[in-house]
Design an enzyme around this catalytic site. Structure first.
Site, PDB file in Angstrom:
ATOM      1  N   LYS B 103     -15.336  83.405  18.649  1.00  0.00           N
ATOM      2  CA  LYS B 103     -15.136  82.373  19.671  1.00  0.00           C
ATOM      3  C   LYS B 103     -14.307  82.997  20.791  1.00  0.00           C
ATOM      4  O   LYS B 103     -13.137  83.314  20.614  1.00  0.00           O
ATOM      5  CB  LYS B 103     -14.400  81.160  19.091  1.00  0.00           C
ATOM      6  CG  LYS B 103     -13.979  80.164  20.173  1.00  0.00           C
ATOM      7  CD  LYS B 103     -13.207  78.977  19.650  1.00  0.00           C
ATOM      8  CE  LYS B 103     -12.444  78.308  20.782  1.00  0.00           C
ATOM      9  NZ  LYS B 103     -11.707  77.107  20.345  1.00  0.00           N
ATOM     10  N   ASN B 212      -9.714  70.666  16.419  1.00  0.00           N
ATOM     11  CA  ASN B 212      -8.623  71.040  15.528  1.00  0.00           C
ATOM     12  C   ASN B 212      -7.528  69.983  15.549  1.00  0.00           C
ATOM     13  O   ASN B 212      -7.291  69.294  14.568  1.00  0.00           O
ATOM     14  CB  ASN B 212      -8.068  72.421  15.943  1.00  0.00           C
ATOM     15  CG  ASN B 212      -7.053  72.973  14.969  1.00  0.00           C
ATOM     16  OD1 ASN B 212      -6.491  72.271  14.138  1.00  0.00           O
ATOM     17  ND2 ASN B 212      -6.798  74.252  15.025  1.00  0.00           N
TER      18      ASN B 212
END
Lengths: 66, 261
Positions: B103, B212
């Site tokens: 990522k 998250n």
């Protein structure tokens, strides 16, 4: 000889190999990656790679992140 | 749900469209329980300096989230320039035995954590040439998103709102524009706050959502992880079902014929 490990100056034996350094730092068995002077030291070269005085060594691991 | 409705990233098929981060949890037990409850198959991790000489028996993230069970997505969080981001990806690849899915995020501002899209493009070009499979965090800018796809990124991940803000999708029409023009998976990354935000992203037609803080900062992270899993599934099914058109006036659900009054 002096090397820099993760930003801190440390005294280690002359020509210490990556494998020996891992043992010295009690990191045996841990999943880590090593970089010396911004060049990766591949795991396959841990036995043979010797560090030199003044090497800037980074030892990293995976931690939680987003 | 259609059985064959899987998310395909870089040729690999996933049943879950929820991708989760592993930061900000109280401890590794909570991390593991929340990740399990989320049903996520792809989980992000960060690469940081090992603690030298401190408690060698300290458990590691990869002990509780093993590589053979999850697809790890190492991130470049905290990188504010091309060099740091590329270097981090190369360290991650070495750390994870040649694992090449990363990522990429190159940040441009500490207060907003908005991406530096110019540096992001530059880093993506280098990483793609170096055979990385790049899932790239970017702004909700359709032009930049398309450019990142053209470079060869395997997924483009526009933000819904600033990282960790929980503000939800601030610019749904831009996200929609990005989705409609894309040939790679579009995954909303960052900014969702609760399950309805995730559902809205999926209803727009996103291929997945990465989050998250929305889970880790909930009062009960494990329960929120479960809620997010359902929000993602509900949103996906609603997207596939095709919502009714919006109308200004009422339309009775019961027939007028046969009334006896």
């Amino acid at each position: 000889m002096q090397v820099i490990i993760n930003g801190e100056s440390r005294d280690v034996p002359e020509a210490i190999t990556a494998t020996q350094l891992i043992d010295l730092l009690e990191l045996g068995g841990k999943r880590i990656a090593i970089e010396s002077n911004q060049e990766i030291v591949p795991r396959s070269a841990f036995e043979t790679h010797s560090f030199k005085p003044g090497d800037q060594i980074e030892i990293v691991q995976a931690i939680g992140g987003g | 749900m259609q059985n064959n409705d899987s998310l395909i990233i870089a040729g690999k098929s996933y049943q879950s469209r929820l991708l989760v981060g592993t930061g900000k949890y109280k401890d590794l037990d909570e991390t593991r329980n929340a990740v399990e409850a989320s049903g996520a198959e792809i989980i992000t991790i960060a690469v940081r300096r090992s603690n030298i000489g401190q408690s060698p028996d300290e458990p590691n993230l990869l002990d509780v989230l093993p590589m053979d069970r999850y697809t790890l997505l190492p991130n470049t969080a905290g990188c504010y320039n091309v060099e740091d981001a590329v270097r981090t990806c190369r360290m991650a690849r070495e750390l994870l035995d040649g694992h090449d899915l990363v990522k990429l995020e190159v940040l441009g501002n500490e207060k907003t954590l908005f991406p530096d899209t110019i540096a992001t493009i530059e880093a993506a070009e280098i990483l793609v040439k170096d055979d990385f499979k790049v899932m790239v965090y970017t702004n909700d800018d359709p032009i930049i998103a398309k450019r990142l796809e053209e470079i060869g990124c395997v997924a483009v991940m526009p933000l819904a709102a600033p990282i960790g803000s929980g503000l939800g999708i601030r610019n749904p029409y831009n996200i929609l524009e990005i989705i409609e023009n894309a040939r790679v998976p579009i995954i909303v990354d960052a900014g969702v706050g609760t399950a309805s935000d995730a559902a809205i992203a999926m209803e727009l037609g996103c291929d997945g959502v990465l989050m998250n803080t929305a889970i880790a900062a909930a009062k009960d992270p494990v329960l929120m992880a479960s809620a997010m899993k359902k929000g993602i599934q509900a949103g996906r099914e609603a997207f596939l079902a095709g919502r009714m058109p919006r109308k200004r006036y009422a339309s009775a659900s019961s027939p007028i014929d046969g009334t006896f009054f």
